[in-house]
Motif scaffolding. Structure first.
Motif, PDB file in Angstrom:
ATOM      1  N   LEU A 109       2.637  11.922   5.318  1.00  0.00           N
ATOM      2  CA  LEU A 109       2.088  13.333   4.571  1.00  0.00           C
ATOM      3  C   LEU A 109       0.958  12.997   3.808  1.00  0.00           C
ATOM      4  CD1 LEU A 109       5.636  14.807   3.559  1.00  0.00           C
ATOM      5  CD2 LEU A 109       4.634  15.177   5.773  1.00  0.00           C
ATOM      6  N   PHE A 110       0.643  11.842   3.432  1.00  0.00           N
ATOM      7  CA  PHE A 110      -0.303  11.321   2.490  1.00  0.00           C
ATOM      8  C   PHE A 110      -0.657  10.050   2.410  1.00  0.00           C
ATOM      9  CE2 PHE A 110      -2.595  10.321  -1.315  1.00  0.00           C
ATOM     10  CZ  PHE A 110      -3.603  11.143  -1.345  1.00  0.00           C
ATOM     11  N   SER A 111      -1.920   9.633   2.807  1.00  0.00           N
ATOM     12  CA  SER A 111      -2.276   8.104   2.693  1.00  0.00           C
ATOM     13  C   SER A 111      -3.682   7.916   2.403  1.00  0.00           C
ATOM     14  CB  SER A 111      -1.715   7.618   4.238  1.00  0.00           C
ATOM     15  OG  SER A 111      -1.994   6.166   4.027  1.00  0.00           O
ATOM     16  N   GLY A 112      -4.133   7.083   1.463  1.00  0.00           N
ATOM     17  CA  GLY A 112      -5.626   6.830   1.112  1.00  0.00           C
ATOM     18  C   GLY A 112      -5.485   5.577   0.880  1.00  0.00           C
ATOM     19  N   GLN A 167       0.813  -1.326   0.036  1.00  0.00           N
ATOM     20  CA  GLN A 167      -0.023  -0.198  -0.024  1.00  0.00           C
ATOM     21  C   GLN A 167       0.942   1.097  -0.085  1.00  0.00           C
ATOM     22  OE1 GLN A 167      -3.267  -0.194  -0.629  1.00  0.00           O
ATOM     23  NE2 GLN A 167      -2.305  -2.132  -1.120  1.00  0.00           N
ATOM     24  N   PRO A 168       0.331   2.162  -0.973  1.00  0.00           N
ATOM     25  CA  PRO A 168       1.180   3.590  -1.019  1.00  0.00           C
ATOM     26  C   PRO A 168       0.929   4.499   0.257  1.00  0.00           C
ATOM     27  CG  PRO A 168      -0.742   3.591  -2.452  1.00  0.00           C
ATOM     28  CD  PRO A 168      -0.667   2.309  -1.698  1.00  0.00           C
ATOM     29  N   GLU A 169       2.115   5.227   0.446  1.00  0.00           N
ATOM     30  CA  GLU A 169       2.163   6.115   1.463  1.00  0.00           C
ATOM     31  C   GLU A 169       3.368   7.207   1.331  1.00  0.00           C
ATOM     32  OE1 GLU A 169       0.546   5.067   5.510  1.00  0.00           O
ATOM     33  OE2 GLU A 169       2.798   5.125   5.780  1.00  0.00           O
ATOM     34  N   VAL A 170       2.883   8.556   1.432  1.00  0.00           N
ATOM     35  CA  VAL A 170       3.709   9.538   1.339  1.00  0.00           C
ATOM     36  C   VAL A 170       4.237   9.725   2.848  1.00  0.00           C
ATOM     37  CG1 VAL A 170       4.377  11.880   0.762  1.00  0.00           C
ATOM     38  CG2 VAL A 170       2.827  10.701  -0.767  1.00  0.00           C
ATOM     39  N   ARG A 171       5.777   9.625   2.875  1.00  0.00           N
ATOM     40  CA  ARG A 171       6.351   9.809   4.024  1.00  0.00           C
ATOM     41  C   ARG A 171       7.565  10.893   4.160  1.00  0.00           C
ATOM     42  NH1 ARG A 171       7.149   3.489   5.589  1.00  0.00           N
ATOM     43  NH2 ARG A 171       4.926   2.699   5.903  1.00  0.00           N
ATOM     44  N   ARG A 172       7.614  11.394   5.471  1.00  0.00           N
ATOM     45  CA  ARG A 172       8.785  12.150   5.659  1.00  0.00           C
ATOM     46  C   ARG A 172       9.723  11.404   6.830  1.00  0.00           C
ATOM     47  NH1 ARG A 172       8.316  18.577   6.609  1.00  0.00           N
ATOM     48  NH2 ARG A 172       8.522  18.407   4.224  1.00  0.00           N
ATOM     49  N   TYR A 173      10.863  11.428   6.302  1.00  0.00           N
ATOM     50  CA  TYR A 173      11.890  10.991   7.406  1.00  0.00           C
ATOM     51  C   TYR A 173      12.821  11.787   7.976  1.00  0.00           C
ATOM     52  CZ  TYR A 173      10.503   6.134   6.604  1.00  0.00           C
ATOM     53  OH  TYR A 173       9.734   4.951   6.485  1.00  0.00           O
ATOM     54  N   VAL A 174      13.210  12.108   9.137  1.00  0.00           N
ATOM     55  CA  VAL A 174      14.199  12.917   9.550  1.00  0.00           C
ATOM     56  C   VAL A 174      15.419  12.322  10.067  1.00  0.00           C
ATOM     57  CG1 VAL A 174      14.567  14.861  11.046  1.00  0.00           C
ATOM     58  CG2 VAL A 174      12.383  14.800  10.155  1.00  0.00           C
ATOM     59  N   LEU A 175      16.658  12.686   9.443  1.00  0.00           N
ATOM     60  CA  LEU A 175      17.844  11.998   9.963  1.00  0.00           C
ATOM     61  C   LEU A 175      18.648  13.038  10.604  1.00  0.00           C
ATOM     62  CD1 LEU A 175      16.897  10.490   7.244  1.00  0.00           C
ATOM     63  CD2 LEU A 175      19.235   9.922   6.798  1.00  0.00           C
ATOM     64  N   PRO A 176      18.842  12.739  11.696  1.00  0.00           N
ATOM     65  CA  PRO A 176      20.010  13.904  12.794  1.00  0.00           C
ATOM     66  C   PRO A 176      21.250  13.639  12.171  1.00  0.00           C
ATOM     67  CG  PRO A 176      19.061  12.064  14.035  1.00  0.00           C
ATOM     68  CD  PRO A 176      18.575  11.646  12.761  1.00  0.00           C
TER      69      PRO A 176
END
Length: 524
Positions: A401-404, A354-363
């Motif tokens: 950020l986006f999931s449907g 299933q598709p999903e727009v994701r944000r990851y944050v790398l310190p």
């Protein structure tokens, strides 16, 4: 309603055109918009009575919409690749494609067939995925070591280029990055030390007479599995860092080398998905090696398209179009799946990741002892987390950020010339329902607000953003998308949307069906 099956038309063969055809314009084309939209995709889905099986197999067709003085014309030509020329000459599939095997010529005698069989398959030069400029020239590309120089005006095929002559890579992605000075960066896998596989990030310098001849490797990253590099479709680039995701879809090199000598094997047979391996990722700085000794890890996903990446307050923020899990999404892009009855198309897509727009944050700044077990992300505007484990790995959890349900936001585009590698607000994408493209979506990555353009029985393609000259707002510009409307009197059109409001400014209808296009570029 899709149940009428109009979507099948975008996977049907067409003929090339002998000359550009005029489009009928409704609405007003912005007076400043003058140039060419170039698009690549498959245009021939069978040769003789032999069908191609996968969406990435059809023979490459280059398309061009020319915009000039408020007038629009459309033109297309097949790329004269070896795959195409030999298929046309012999009226059969001669070179193995992504998901379709080429068989030896039945007319040859048994001895010459036997030798063909043991020589193994040739690597395809069927460059159907993208077209982009390198220096003054335009190249149509796929993901192998062959790229094809094309005249952007006449669409004539000029020459086949073997990247292996200039670079130590087995191929490059179809999604390079371009720096502000015109330098092009890309990534591909290669043989590293001790016969193990690695990834090379390469750069092609700007504005030299033959830039490809001056290309060089910037940095080499080892593969986490010696003989199984990850499949890489794109990567991220900020001002100081390359962002590379090693996903659980692997190319099994041994399978590749042995299958390549077995009749009936294809590129698709060489992939394997490893469910035991979470996705690991590494941020890499400008060619001086690893960012740190820390490995960033997260749960498994498929990744084809990076949206954007940027640095902020000691972090690298990475926005991605992901597909959850390790099952390879390309397994669901066989034409038999995509051209079925609508209920069958839906059933097949329900089994897919299933598709999903994701944000990851790398310190970037990590203190081994004091930070253990804590969330290292302190940015106010994201819920993404990064936790340092005792073994030195950093476990990442994304912000969605986006999931449907069964709704993908894919083929993402941004205001690239102004905001690549910068903090930004807007991404534009192609909306897929059960893998069938049916809308254009604008996503505010900060507020998660979305805008949609959709019309019944219309099948759009990747929307390309063109900024208004002198614009000061990030989304001041237009989106260009090639749309197919199978039932209409003029069944395809170039759609021009206002990128701010996602409202239609104009459309240019043409009297021919345009099959599915994957990626492309706007040439001012």
């Amino acid at each position: 309603m899709k149940s009428r099956g109009g979507y099948r038309k975008i996977f049907e063969s067409v003929e090339e055109l002998t000359e550009p055809i005029p489009a009928k314009i409704t609405g007003v084309v912005p007076s400043w918009l003058g140039g060419s939209l170039l698009r690549m995709g498959p245009g021939l889905f069978e040769v003789g009575d032999e069908p191609f099986h996968h969406m990435f197999d059809g023979l490459a067709l280059v398309h061009k919409f020319d915009l000039k003085n408020g007038q629009v014309t459309y033109y297309r030509k097949f790329i004269r690749s070896d795959s195409y020329v030999r298929a046309m000459t012999e009226n059969r599939v001669v070179i193995t494609e992504f998901g379709t095997a080429a068989y030896p010529d039945p007319c040859k005698n048994i001895f010459s067939r036997f030798f063909t069989y043991f020589r193994g398959a040739e690597v395809t030069d069927n460059c159907l995925v993208n077209i982009y400029p390198i220096g003054e020239d335009f190249y149509a590309v796929t993901e192998t070591n062959y790229i094809t120089k094309v005249d952007p005006d006449s669409l004539e095929t000029l020459k086949k280029v073997d990247l292996c002559k200039y670079l130590s890579v087995n191929g490059l992605t179809a999604h390079p990055h371009t720096d502000t000075d015109g330098t092009i960066y890309n990534i591909g896998n290669c043989f590293g030390k001790n016969m193990s596989l690695a990834y090379n990030i390469v750069k092609i310098p700007p504005a030299h007479k033959d830039p490809i001849e001056k290309s060089q490797v910037v940095v080499q990253l080892p593969s986490s599995e010696r003989l199984k590099p990850s499949y890489i479709h794109s990567f991220g680039m900020t001002d100081n860092y390359f962002v590379f995701v090693e996903q659980p879809v692997k190319i099994n090199l041994l399978k590749f080398l042995t299958l390549w000598n077995i009749r009936g094997a294809t590129y698709m047979d060489c992939f394997e998905s490893n469910d035991s391996m979470g996705v690991s990722r590494s941020g890499v700085n400008d060619g001086t090696g690893y960012l740190s000794s820390h490995k960033f890890r997260t749960s498994a996903f498929n990744l084809f398209h990076h949206i954007n990446a940027y640095e902020d307050e000691g972090y690298v923020i990475v926005d991605l179009c992901t597909w959850k899990g390790h099952d390879f999404v390309y397994n669901y892009l066989y034409l038999a799946n995509l051209k079925g009855e609508w209920e069958e198309v839906k059933r097949a897509a329900l089994r897919a990741p299933q598709p999903e727009v994701r944000r990851y944050v790398l310190p970037l700044d990590i203190h081994r002892v004091s930070d253990q077990g804590k969330n290292l992300v302190s940015l106010s505007y994201t819920t993404a987390t990064a936790v340092l484990h005792s073994d030195g790995t950093i476990w990442l959890e994304p912000e969605v950020l986006f999931s449907g349900p069964r709704q993908a936001f894919e083929f993402p585009q941004i205001n690239y010339s102004q905001y690549r590698g910068k903090k930004y607000s807007f991404a534009y994408g192609l909306g897929l329902t059960h893998f069938i493209p049916d809308r254009i979506v604008k996503l505010n990555v900060q507020t998660k607000e979305t805008w949609v353009w959709q019309e019944e029985e219309c099948y759009p393609s990747e929307p390309l953003f063109v900024p208004t000259p002198g614009a000061t707002e990030e989304d001041d510009g237009v989106l260009l998308s090639v749309v197919v409307k199978p039932g209409a009197e003029r069944p395809s059109f170039l759609l021009i949307l206002d990128a701010m409001k996602l409202t239609e400014l104009a459309r240019a209808d043409v009297n021919t069906i345009i099959p599915v296009t994957l990626h492309g570029t706007y040439k001012p």
